[in-house]
Scaffold this motif. Structure first.
Motif, PDB file in Angstrom:
ATOM      1  N   TYR A   1       0.835  -1.210   0.000  1.00 37.84           N
ATOM      2  CA  TYR A   1       0.000   0.000   0.000  1.00 37.84           C
ATOM      3  C   TYR A   1       0.865   1.253   0.000  1.00 37.84           C
ATOM      4  CZ  TYR A   1      -4.071  -2.972   0.973  1.00 37.84           C
ATOM      5  OH  TYR A   1      -5.063  -3.908   0.895  1.00 37.84           O
TER       6      TYR A   1
ATOM      7  N   PHE B   1       2.087   1.916  -3.391  1.00 36.55           N
ATOM      8  CA  PHE B   1       1.095   2.561  -4.266  1.00 36.55           C
ATOM      9  C   PHE B   1       1.095   4.078  -4.036  1.00 36.55           C
ATOM     10  CE2 PHE B   1      -1.172  -1.582  -4.839  1.00 36.55           C
ATOM     11  CZ  PHE B   1      -1.158  -1.556  -6.222  1.00 36.55           C
ATOM     12  N   ILE B   2       1.252   4.476  -2.774  1.00 35.72           N
ATOM     13  CA  ILE B   2       1.283   5.917  -2.499  1.00 35.72           C
ATOM     14  C   ILE B   2       2.511   6.546  -3.144  1.00 35.72           C
ATOM     15  CG2 ILE B   2       1.409   7.644  -0.676  1.00 35.72           C
ATOM     16  CD1 ILE B   2      -0.109   5.711   1.108  1.00 35.72           C
TER      17      ILE B   2
ATOM     18  N   ALA C   1       3.965   5.470  -5.716  1.00 38.30           N
ATOM     19  CA  ALA C   1       3.709   5.477  -7.163  1.00 38.30           C
ATOM     20  C   ALA C   1       2.946   6.735  -7.556  1.00 38.30           C
ATOM     21  CB  ALA C   1       2.920   4.230  -7.557  1.00 38.30           C
ATOM     22  N   VAL C   2       1.970   7.095  -6.738  1.00 38.90           N
ATOM     23  CA  VAL C   2       1.160   8.260  -7.099  1.00 38.90           C
ATOM     24  C   VAL C   2       1.966   9.549  -6.976  1.00 38.90           C
ATOM     25  CG1 VAL C   2      -0.132   9.393  -5.273  1.00 38.90           C
ATOM     26  CG2 VAL C   2      -1.329   8.398  -7.173  1.00 38.90           C
TER      27      VAL C   2
ATOM     28  N   ALA D   1       3.226   7.240 -17.066  1.00 39.14           N
ATOM     29  CA  ALA D   1       1.981   6.555 -16.711  1.00 39.14           C
ATOM     30  C   ALA D   1       2.077   5.073 -17.035  1.00 39.14           C
ATOM     31  CB  ALA D   1       0.802   7.191 -17.450  1.00 39.14           C
TER      32      ALA D   1
ATOM     33  N   ILE E   1       4.441   3.331 -14.533  1.00 34.80           N
ATOM     34  CA  ILE E   1       3.828   3.111 -13.221  1.00 34.80           C
ATOM     35  C   ILE E   1       2.773   2.007 -13.307  1.00 34.80           C
ATOM     36  CG2 ILE E   1       2.381   4.185 -11.444  1.00 34.80           C
ATOM     37  CD1 ILE E   1       5.255   5.081 -11.310  1.00 34.80           C
ATOM     38  N   LEU E   2       2.047   1.989 -14.428  1.00 36.88           N
ATOM     39  CA  LEU E   2       1.022   0.951 -14.595  1.00 36.88           C
ATOM     40  C   LEU E   2       1.667  -0.434 -14.574  1.00 36.88           C
ATOM     41  CD1 LEU E   2      -2.018   0.667 -15.140  1.00 36.88           C
ATOM     42  CD2 LEU E   2      -1.460   0.433 -17.540  1.00 36.88           C
TER      43      LEU E   2
ATOM     44  N   CYS F   1       2.782  -1.289 -11.117  1.00 34.21           N
ATOM     45  CA  CYS F   1       1.615  -1.616 -10.285  1.00 34.21           C
ATOM     46  C   CYS F   1       1.166  -3.053 -10.562  1.00 34.21           C
ATOM     47  CB  CYS F   1       0.468  -0.653 -10.548  1.00 34.21           C
ATOM     48  SG  CYS F   1       0.724   0.930  -9.761  1.00 34.21           S
TER      49      CYS F   1
ATOM     50  N   LEU G   1       0.635  -5.914  -7.775  1.00 37.57           N
ATOM     51  CA  LEU G   1      -0.552  -6.766  -7.626  1.00 37.57           C
ATOM     52  C   LEU G   1      -0.149  -8.235  -7.655  1.00 37.57           C
ATOM     53  CD1 LEU G   1      -3.377  -5.173  -9.752  1.00 37.57           C
ATOM     54  CD2 LEU G   1      -3.005  -5.064  -7.310  1.00 37.57           C
TER      55      LEU G   1
ATOM     56  N   LEU H   1       0.757  -9.452  -4.409  1.00 36.29           N
ATOM     57  CA  LEU H   1      -0.391  -9.807  -3.567  1.00 36.29           C
ATOM     58  C   LEU H   1      -0.965 -11.155  -3.976  1.00 36.29           C
ATOM     59  CD1 LEU H   1      -2.305  -6.467  -3.025  1.00 36.29           C
ATOM     60  CD2 LEU H   1      -0.525  -7.520  -1.670  1.00 36.29           C
ATOM     61  N   ILE H   2      -0.971 -11.418  -5.282  1.00 38.30           N
ATOM     62  CA  ILE H   2      -1.505 -12.699  -5.743  1.00 38.30           C
ATOM     63  C   ILE H   2      -0.637 -13.838  -5.219  1.00 38.30           C
ATOM     64  CG2 ILE H   2      -1.945 -14.107  -7.782  1.00 38.30           C
ATOM     65  CD1 ILE H   2      -2.657 -11.512  -9.229  1.00 38.30           C
TER      66      ILE H   2
ATOM     67  N   ILE I   1      -6.391  -8.737 -14.425  1.00 34.77           N
ATOM     68  CA  ILE I   1      -7.212  -7.931 -13.513  1.00 34.77           C
ATOM     69  C   ILE I   1      -7.125  -6.463 -13.898  1.00 34.77           C
ATOM     70  CG2 ILE I   1      -7.374  -7.122 -11.128  1.00 34.77           C
ATOM     71  CD1 ILE I   1      -6.701  -9.909 -10.232  1.00 34.77           C
ATOM     72  N   ILE I   2      -5.912  -6.005 -14.240  1.00 33.95           N
ATOM     73  CA  ILE I   2      -5.763  -4.592 -14.600  1.00 33.95           C
ATOM     74  C   ILE I   2      -6.535  -4.303 -15.886  1.00 33.95           C
ATOM     75  CG2 ILE I   2      -4.109  -2.894 -15.437  1.00 33.95           C
ATOM     76  CD1 ILE I   2      -2.201  -3.817 -13.358  1.00 33.95           C
TER      77      ILE I   2
ATOM     78  N   LEU J   1      -6.756   3.420   1.164  1.00 27.69           N
ATOM     79  CA  LEU J   1      -5.689   3.771   0.224  1.00 27.69           C
ATOM     80  C   LEU J   1      -6.266   4.486  -0.999  1.00 27.69           C
ATOM     81  CD1 LEU J   1      -2.697   3.382  -0.803  1.00 27.69           C
ATOM     82  CD2 LEU J   1      -3.517   1.325  -1.892  1.00 27.69           C
TER      83      LEU J   1
ATOM     84  N   LEU K   1      -5.480   8.270  -2.402  1.00 26.46           N
ATOM     85  CA  LEU K   1      -4.999   8.594  -3.746  1.00 26.46           C
ATOM     86  C   LEU K   1      -5.900   9.627  -4.405  1.00 26.46           C
ATOM     87  CD1 LEU K   1      -3.695   5.279  -5.332  1.00 26.46           C
ATOM     88  CD2 LEU K   1      -2.641   6.819  -3.720  1.00 26.46           C
TER      89      LEU K   1
ATOM     90  N   PRO L   1      -7.995 -13.509  -5.518  1.00 23.49           N
ATOM     91  CA  PRO L   1      -6.581 -13.362  -5.844  1.00 23.49           C
ATOM     92  C   PRO L   1      -5.815 -12.360  -4.984  1.00 23.49           C
ATOM     93  CG  PRO L   1      -7.917 -12.096  -7.373  1.00 23.49           C
ATOM     94  CD  PRO L   1      -8.860 -12.761  -6.434  1.00 23.49           C
TER      95      PRO L   1
END
Lengths: 650, 316
Positions: free
Chosen positions: A109, A112-113, A115-116, A128, A131-132, A135, A139, A142-143, A162-163, B49, B53, B167
């Motif tokens: 998390y 992600f901050i 990243a922003v 962009a 970063i995508l 990201c 993810l 996490l998987i 998922i994205i 979060l 953002l 997931p």
């Protein structure tokens, strides 16, 4: 059970965190970035050598060190730079204490901050995409956390899926989510990035510095036809005061008295102008702007000034007309535009006399002067020798080689000696047409200086002495690609490698077009743009917007759900499904069907308990076995099975 | 396999979310009726979060920050579908459980099959014990979960919870299932080793308290039900086939285990003692009969007889 993050998970996570923080190397103080890098490398080493990890006390000491460094470098936690540094350092410290799954989530998390915060420094399409991608890796981390036997590739694939599935919904939210004008908090401003461009003073050579810069200044999209190249003068600061060497734009304050609206005749061009971030709050309108939006005003020298933050990209709707008459001139204005730094030299007075400066009318004199430039072996070059002392005389009588600012300043100087009010105008000239996007791109290399003289009955009239020497400069514009390839401005088109160049140009145009649309539709999509866009859809109040938001989110979500959940139900063998129905009917009748019972066993048991149904049971079982396990099935088997199972009554 | 629709009243029953619907015998396919999804703590933190953002996007007027915030919000939404997908379609069927003695962990087996073409990662199964499995496409797996047993008789499995956070761990999808596949629990055998009872149930001949195999009588061809310890291994090793040693004591005298003769203050104690005797007698390879009020199992030995006797005790 103690939580032991797998090596793969750790490498995944540390890799993506390294990537996501990397661009900050250019943004936050080196000491802080170094501290973060050290922590990251430390954690990386500990993946293989866990005993090197600091204990709780060690982490505490490092935290104190981090706070100390933050304080010494930023003195605050507010604002873009300080906030970014804070999150980067926190992320680095958190890496050293991973005790549970929860910590992995905290780290992701935080990442992600971070990243922003990258977007607060750069909003390019490349950033962009970068970063995508990162990201996606986050993810995937996490998987990996939530799978039994994770495979790197499978995890990455799932996260990509998922994205991709999320993007349509994200775009809907992006378009419809109401943009409110945020208050401008001054403590958030610490944008200190220097930008090149025209300035308040025109020094000999100041434009030459820009001539090799492909940096975009603004883009223009015309509603109708484009004006011919010779009329593409984008008006910027007006330099009226000189000390003989440099020329300065008069202070804007005190000249706020709105000039009379010039009288316009002929065609009007309507266009959208998108300024890139600038140092000055100048907007370079096509000469002369007739109409401009509320955020703009016109100062005393017909230059457009914006009241927005020039550091932000901004879009303006403008109209201009190239044929105009500014009318009369006030006494102050006349005096200011005749100002000379002391008495002109003998040589200059002689030259003016020779060109019939005082006897004939001003127009004749100007014609003579331009003729003089053309005939007397003057050259146009972007790399003239330095003329530190008396630049105008040196240029006029010795070197006779210079670029636009030399010609414009010398021209204005001579006019003033001839008592014709004149001034130097800075801005851009020309621009390159982007075929792909259908807009004009104006770069720093298009920076230009020309002259303006006040004539009785005509008002301020533009004269461009450079056009007299190098008409190609005006007609064709600067070929930026050629210029950069050859390292200098060259107006005789040497065929460097025409084919390569054309591909280069084509590629650049394509890219610029993509970038233009990116800037226009993504980066610059603000309150005003949104309102305009939504009104074109017929959404004019928040209630309607709420409905739209609800309906489109539900619609996109519904399509997605349908697409995602459909395949699972189809893949089953229909014979198996029918047989299961049959078994369910048997169980209802009290005939137990156990796991692992083959169809024959079931049939025997069922027949034993219900001899009256023996025939149906036998037929169903036989067809089922044929469909499932044998190759000699008949086409009608499935249909028959379906009928039999449906009519089977217990 | 369409299940009967639930009436609204049952559909809204809160217990459906925690302990599942009424027990069923057959296989259960996980559908939207069975699967529930709620965000986890991490999912709630993820929402915070996203809010942060979007706030950054608002404060700095930064559209890309907005965009990333919205992307994460969409991912949050899409993950709900993926969470459902992690369980949807799985078919769970109970297998007939093996009987155990009270006090032992009761094993319940379930056959879990994944009919879809999508592999399932990390499906957690919880009864009293927990297990995490993954299933490849079109794979079937049998798992055994344990639940403590206390009382003799039929014992239903508790709620089997099938769950997954796959997931992203933002949501937990779970399906509480109850199956009508009872486990037979025998009485707990008494601890103390009392001698076998003296007399047969209702027979003139006194019961034997002798251990079998006192007098070796000969060898006969193995018959089903002969105890393993009676097998004539030497002959078997010589390749003469399977034979059982034949003891005069084992055939001539039969052991009657009678409820009336079992010591104990109340029913359970007596049954417990009978159970002990049964276990011992079977282990010793004796022929034994069981007499309970209203039930009489003639003397025999072997696995089937042993099971019948124990079942009689369990269900008495």
């Amino acid at each position: 059970m103690p939580f032991l993050p797998s090596t793969r998970l750790m490498l995944f996570m540390l890799g993506s965190i390294g990537l996501i923080t990397l661009p900050h190397a250019w943004h936050i103080p080196p000491l802080l970035f170094g501290f973060f890098t050290l922590l990251l490398l430390w954690r990386l080493l500990s993946v293989w050598q866990p005993r090197y990890l600091p204990n709780r006390f060690g982490v505490f000491l490092l935290m104190l060190l981090g706070i100390g460094l933050l304080y010494s470098q930023q003195h605050s936690v507010f604002g873009r730079d300080a906030g970014t540094s804070l999150f980067v350092v926190a992320l680095g410290l958190k890496l050293l204490e991973i005790h549970g799954r929860r910590d992995v989530y905290v780290i992701v998390y935080l990442a992600f901050i971070v990243a922003v915060t990258q977007f607060l420094y750069e909003e390019s399409i490349l950033m962009a995409l970068y970063i995508l991608l990162v990201c996606g890796v986050l993810l995937a981390t996490l998987i990996t956390q939530n799978s039994q036997a994770p495979q790197t590739l499978a995890a990455l694939k799932t996260s990509a899926a998922i994205i991709l599935q999320s993007l349509p919904l994200a775009l809907v939210l992006f378009v419809l989510f109401p943009r409110l004008e945020a208050p401008h908090w001054s403590w958030l401003d610490n944008d200190t990035h220097a930008k090149s461009g025209l300035s308040n003073t025109l020094e000999p050579g100041s434009i030459a510095e820009l001539s090799l810069s492909p940096e975009l200044v603004f883009r223009v999209k015309f509603a109708g036809d484009l004006p011919p190249p010779a009329q593409r003068y984008w008006r910027g600061p007006v330099y009226a005061t000189t000390d003989g060497v440099s020329w300065r734009a008069p202070p804007v304050l005190g000249r706020e008295n709105n000039p009379d609206q010039p009288a316009f005749t002929g065609v009007t061009y309507d266009y959208t102008l998108m300024m890139e971030p600038q140092k000055q709050n100048w907007v370079f309108a096509l000469e002369m702007p007739t109409q401009f939006g509320a955020g703009l005003r016109r100062n005393g020298v017909y230059q457009l000034i914006t009241n927005k933050n020039p550091g932000d990209r901004a879009e303006y709707q403008l109209s201009s007309s190239p044929v105009y008459n500014t009318g009369g001139i006030s006494k102050t204005e006349r005096r200011e535009n005749l100002q000379l730094p002391g008495k002109p030299s003998e040589k200059i007075v002689e030259l003016v006399k020779q060109l019939q400066g005082r006897q004939a009318g001003p127009e004749l004199f100007i014609g003579n002067l331009l003729q003089h430039f053309r005939q007397e072996n003057f050259h146009y070059t972007l790399s003239p020798e330095a003329m530190p002392d008396k630049p105008i005389e040196t240029f006029l009588f010795e070197r006779r080689a210079g670029f636009c600012s030399h010609y414009a300043t010398a021209f204005v100087y001579l006019l003033r000696v001839a008592e014709i009010p004149a001034r130097v105008v800075g801005g851009y000239q020309g621009g390159q047409i982007n075929d792909v996007g259908g807009f004009l791109e104006i770069r720093q290399a298009d920076a230009h200086a020309w002259a303006e003289a006040w004539l009785e009955g005509r008002g301020w009239v533009r004269f461009d002495p450079t056009a007299a020497i190098a008409p190609e400069r005006i007609e064709r514009g600067v070929n930026v690609d050629l210029q950069i390839a050859s390292g200098a401005v060259n107006f005789s088109p040497i065929q460097l490698d025409a084919k390569t160049l054309s591909w280069l140009q084509r590629g650049r145009q394509l890219w610029q077009s993509v970038d233009y649309n990116w800037q226009r539709w993504i980066i610059n999509y603000d309150t005003v743009n949104q309102r305009a866009f939504l009104q074109s859809l017929g959404i004019d109040n928040f209630v309607k917007l709420g409905y739209w938001l609800l309906i489109s989110v539900a619609g996109v979500g519904g399509v997605l759900a349908w697409r995602l959940l459909r395949p699972n139900l189809r893949r089953q063998d229909p014979a198996l499904m029918l047989y299961r129905q049959f078994c369910a009917k048997l169980s209802k009748a009290g005939i137990k069907v156990d796991v692992g019972d083959g169809p024959k066993t079931v049939a025997e048991r069922a027949k034993g308990l219900r001899p009256d149904l023996a025939e149906a049971i036998e037929r169903i079982t036989a067809i089922y076995i044929r469909l499932r396990y044998q190759s000699d099935t008949e086409a009608s088997d499935l249909q028959v099975l379906k009928k039999l199972v449906a009519s089977f009554r217990v | 396999m369409s299940e009967a629709a639930l009436p609204l009243k049952q559909r809204l029953k809160l217990s459906r979310f925690f302990s599942g619907e009424a027990p069923t015998a057959g296989p259960i396919v996980l559908t939207q009726r069975r699967v529930f999804i709620l965000p986890t703590q991490r999912g709630l933190a993820f929402v915070l979060l996203i809010l942060l953002l979007v706030l950054i996007g608002f404060v700095y007027n930064n559209n890309l920050a907005y965009l990333l915030g919205f992307l994460l919000a969409s991912i949050f939404f899409v993950t709900i579908l993926h969470s459902f997908k992690a369980l949807a379609g799985l078919t769970i069927q109970p297998a007939r459980p093996q009987a155990v003695f009270a006090g032992q962990a009761g094993p319940y087996s379930f056959q879990i099959s994944n009919p879809g073409s999508q592999p399932r990662f990390a499906v957690d199964l919880t009864l009293q014990s927990e297990l995490s499995i993954s299933l490849a496409a079109e794979q079937t797996q049998i798992v055994t979960l344990y639940q403590p047993t206390h009382q003799r008789g039929w014992q239903l499995p508790g709620t089997l919870t099938v769950s997954s956070t796959y997931p992203l761990g933002l949501f937990r999808a779970w399906a509480p299932l109850r199956f009508d596949s009872p486990l037979l629990v025998y009485p707990k055998p008494a601890n103390q080793q009392l001698p076998f009872p003296e007399s047969g149930g209702g027979q003139d001949k006194p019961g034997q308290n002798r251990r079998s195999g006192d007098e070796f009588d000969g060898v006969r061809v193995y018959q089903r039900g002969d105890a393993i310890r009676q097998i004539h291994w030497k002959a078997f090793a010589k390749g003469q086939g399977v034979h059982s040693k034949y003891y005069s004591g084992a055939s001539s005298s039969e052991l009657w285990l009678d409820y009336q003769q079992a010591p104990g203050h109340h029913l359970e104690e007596r049954l417990s003692q009978l159970c002990r005797w049964l276990v011992d007698a079977e282990q010793a390879g004796l022929r034994y009969g069981l007499v309970l009020p209203g039930l009489r199992l003639p003397p025999d030995n072997g696995a089937a007889h042993y099971r019948n006797c124990l079942q009689a005790l369990a269900l008495f």
